[in-house]
Design a protein around this motif. Sequence first.
Motif, short mmCIF file in Angstrom:
data_model
loop_
_atom_site.label_atom_id
_atom_site.label_comp_id
_atom_site.label_asym_id
_atom_site.label_seq_id
_atom_site.Cartn_x
_atom_site.Cartn_y
_atom_site.Cartn_z
N ASP A 168 -0.07 6.15 0.36
CA ASP A 168 0.23 5.00 1.21
C ASP A 168 1.59 5.15 1.89
OD1 ASP A 168 -2.10 4.05 0.23
OD2 ASP A 168 -1.26 2.31 -0.80
N PHE A 169 1.61 4.91 3.19
CA PHE A 169 2.88 4.94 3.93
C PHE A 169 2.91 3.81 4.94
CE2 PHE A 169 2.27 9.46 2.79
CZ PHE A 169 3.48 9.72 2.18
N LEU B 174 -10.53 1.21 -0.14
CA LEU B 174 -9.98 -0.09 0.26
C LEU B 174 -10.41 -1.17 -0.72
CD1 LEU B 174 -8.37 -1.48 2.57
CD2 LEU B 174 -10.57 -2.06 3.61
N TYR B 175 -11.64 -1.01 -1.24
CA TYR B 175 -12.19 -2.04 -2.12
C TYR B 175 -11.29 -2.37 -3.32
CZ TYR B 175 -14.96 -4.12 -5.81
OH TYR B 175 -15.36 -4.90 -6.85
N PRO B 176 -10.86 -1.36 -4.13
CA PRO B 176 -10.00 -1.73 -5.27
C PRO B 176 -8.69 -2.40 -4.85
CG PRO B 176 -10.11 0.67 -5.00
CD PRO B 176 -11.14 0.08 -4.10
N GLN B 177 -8.20 -2.05 -3.67
CA GLN B 177 -6.97 -2.69 -3.18
C GLN B 177 -7.24 -4.15 -2.80
OE1 GLN B 177 -4.01 -0.92 -0.85
NE2 GLN B 177 -4.63 1.20 -1.17
N ALA B 178 -8.35 -4.38 -2.08
CA ALA B 178 -8.70 -5.75 -1.69
C ALA B 178 -8.86 -6.62 -2.93
CB ALA B 178 -9.99 -5.73 -0.86
N ARG C 28 0.64 -9.07 5.65
CA ARG C 28 0.50 -7.62 5.43
C ARG C 28 -0.86 -7.16 5.91
NH1 ARG C 28 2.86 -3.42 1.35
NH2 ARG C 28 4.66 -4.65 1.88
N VAL C 29 -0.87 -5.94 6.43
CA VAL C 29 -2.14 -5.31 6.81
C VAL C 29 -2.24 -3.99 6.06
CG1 VAL C 29 -3.45 -4.26 8.70
CG2 VAL C 29 -2.23 -6.41 9.08
N VAL C 30 -3.40 -3.73 5.48
CA VAL C 30 -3.63 -2.45 4.81
C VAL C 30 -4.82 -1.80 5.49
CG1 VAL C 30 -4.35 -1.35 2.66
CG2 VAL C 30 -2.75 -3.26 2.60
N THR C 31 -4.68 -0.54 5.85
CA THR C 31 -5.78 0.11 6.56
C THR C 31 -6.11 1.48 5.98
OG1 THR C 31 -6.59 0.85 8.72
CG2 THR C 31 -4.21 0.99 8.37
N PRO D 97 -5.41 10.27 -12.43
CA PRO D 97 -5.31 9.71 -11.07
C PRO D 97 -4.02 10.20 -10.41
CG PRO D 97 -4.66 8.07 -12.70
CD PRO D 97 -5.04 9.29 -13.46
N LEU D 98 -4.13 10.63 -9.15
CA LEU D 98 -2.98 11.21 -8.47
C LEU D 98 -2.46 10.25 -7.40
CD1 LEU D 98 -4.48 14.79 -8.15
CD2 LEU D 98 -2.70 14.08 -9.73
N GLY D 99 -1.24 10.51 -6.97
CA GLY D 99 -0.62 9.69 -5.93
C GLY D 99 0.01 8.44 -6.51
N LYS D 100 0.83 7.79 -5.67
CA LYS D 100 1.48 6.56 -6.11
C LYS D 100 0.51 5.40 -5.99
CE LYS D 100 6.29 7.61 -5.30
NZ LYS D 100 7.34 7.67 -4.30
N PRO D 101 0.52 4.49 -6.94
CA PRO D 101 -0.33 3.30 -6.82
C PRO D 101 0.09 2.46 -5.60
CG PRO D 101 0.55 3.51 -9.05
CD PRO D 101 1.27 4.51 -8.20
N ALA D 102 -0.87 1.73 -5.04
CA ALA D 102 -0.57 0.86 -3.91
C ALA D 102 0.36 -0.26 -4.35
CB ALA D 102 -1.87 0.27 -3.36
N GLU D 103 1.13 -0.77 -3.40
CA GLU D 103 2.03 -1.87 -3.70
C GLU D 103 1.22 -3.17 -3.65
OE1 GLU D 103 6.28 -3.51 -1.91
OE2 GLU D 103 4.98 -2.29 -0.68
N ILE D 104 0.95 -3.72 -4.81
CA ILE D 104 0.14 -4.94 -4.88
C ILE D 104 1.03 -6.09 -5.35
CG2 ILE D 104 -1.89 -6.05 -5.92
CD1 ILE D 104 -2.76 -3.61 -4.34
#
Lengths: 461, 301
Positions: free
Chosen positions: B252-253, B124-128, B193-196, B99-106
Amino acid sequence: MPIIKEKTKMKEQDPKERIHNFYEVALGYSPEEALREADRCLQCKNAPCIKGCPVNIDIPGFIKLIKDGKFDEAIQKIKEKNNLPGITGRVCPQEEQCEKYCTMGKKFEPVGIGRLERFVSDWETKKGIKLPEKPVPTGKKVAIVGSGPAGLTCAGDLAKLGHSVTIFESLHKPGGVLMYGIPEFRLPKKIVENEVNYIKKLGVEIKTDVVVGKTITLEELLDEYDAIFIGTGAGLPRFLGIPGENLNGVYSANEFLTRVNLMKAYRFPEYDTPVKKGKRVAVIGAGNVAMDSARTALRLGAEKVYIVYRRSEKEMPARNEEIEHAKEEGVEFLLLTTPVRITGDENYWVKQMKCIKMKLGEPDESGRRRPIPIEGSEFEIDVDLIIIAIGQRPNPLIPQTVKGLKTTKWGTIEVDENGRTSLDRVWAGGDIATGAATVIAAMGAGKRAAADIHKYLKTGE
Amino acid sequence: MERSIVSDGDKMYRITHKEELCETVKLFDIEAPLIAKNFKPGQFLIVRIDETGERIPLTIVDTDRINGTVRIIFQEVGKTTKKLGMLKPGDTLQDVTGPLGKPAEIEKFGKVVCVGGGVGVAPLYPQAKAFKEAGNEVISILGARRKELIILEDEIRKVSDRVYITTNDGSYGRKGFVSDVLRELLEKEKFDRVVTIGPAVMMMAVAMVTKPHNVKTIASLNAIMVDGTGMCGACRVTVGGETKFTCVDGPDFDAHLVDFRELMERQKMYISEEIRATEAYKEELESALLSVYSLLKQKKG
């Protein structure tokens, strides 16, 4: 026997022809030419050439075998020290290494050591590669991270000593910079594949698509392997930091070359990866990567290609041979010039580059004279593609993700003379430890680390 | 028996399951045990279909660690995704990296709004889900052009306290854009927080809506990539005046700092090549169909 003062010339593709194709520029020696060149070697007892070789090849030894017509034995002599002779015979800067110390070179042209190495390597490839005898397995396991020159060399040496070696490569093809960076016309990918296959035949396993630090962690590898060598190279492109650098039509040399070399974009749409072919191209920088980028742009059909460099010709870091090749092919050099701004059109596409003229001041910490902008000397050139080739920094992925691995302020991994890092059982070498350097320097580091890893696996020290 | 991490890498990247979510949106489960093991929400993978294929980033929807599979959802846009969509269970992919990229801030932020558009709902689903598991109140807003392009609605409902749906043509849910719903919600409620995730233009609209309310907003960017490991800089994007690489610094930014105009222009860089490749691929398929057809005709004759 009369002394032949000049190196035997190697045939090359005509510049007018070769700018329309990606075939190799230098065509190699015939057996007659190789014999003639080998005869120039004085067989010095003290062999000064060897001290210029980062992997200590017995140079007079292999040249003597060529002299005697024993080409098969000559390549075996090289392979005692160097597992990748087809590659080094092509891309080593011999003029700064073995050939620099050649006795012939004191008064005349040095012996063409690189050309002879290339000749016997190609000879063996044509005839079929011989494998050394299988060593007795030691039962020890070594993981190598990265399959560039450092990793391949380290892996080959350790496999020859009987260790079980696995290389982890993040891209889909092994070879690192040899595959993605150096163009086909300078180092055919078939040669790289052949030499990678040789390493595999020595018993090395290569796993592609594994990004160590992401797909698996270094800690996970340490659980399963007795020792680890990190050779992840200098993969992070540097940019200028000037306005307009993110416009469409501005590439890092890494991206441009990766698209063309690794992804074969020069054969789009047969291959799916596209690359932008500029009509008027500016390449920023004057190292080997810059020359490679400029010459690649020409072959893709550019009408005008500039090399833009802030110092003068004397300071250009590229090999003379590469600079000459670029000139022959029609690349124009804008020296003592540096870009200050890139402007785009209404479609966000590169249109112009504003430059400023420079003069040279006092030497800086690198020993080269520092370039100073000349006020009021700004001028603009029309370009539709810009390639930034001002160097690469060490790949940050492993230093960032591994706790306790000491790095320097330049982002390189700290190592001792044997390649040992601050972490137990972990070695590193090549560009990740030194910053961007040459293929052969990386191979030398891989070799030293292999010897030290072997010592550790044997003695536990 | 304990499985070696190394032998896992030997697996072919076999497609074990396929679903057609609508005509142009497909779901695959792919054998990739190492990626399944180490995936965290927010991360992505890179796929290369065959020897002449390009490397394309795709989003991960879910993983099955026991079976060692990853679930991806993608929309057929150009040649590569169309070709991918033709594959069947049992077929293999040449390369899958991640898996690439930084993990989301959860974290537990409180009230989190997840805004997804089109196939952006897939990552978006795994983040939600992770936000819900971390103890947040999750409000999801899903949008698409029309009803059949709304994906993963049931899954999103399971991990959300409230769900709003919009379609551009009004064929399902409310007619309009996700940003319309978000604007109204922001007038009535306070969010932490809003994630889009979705098309750049949608994420830009979301950022503009949340900015006056000072709600930290994270966008997951979909830049063009080659290697995906920070080596080439194809995916560079300006965030707060600094150049960042989407593949290693993101994806994510902070959406309020992203230069979306630049992102959108850079996404268009290869449009002419995309069209050329897609046309050539269509012709290839048509001529293949024609030759099958004429063969059948010959047999009949």
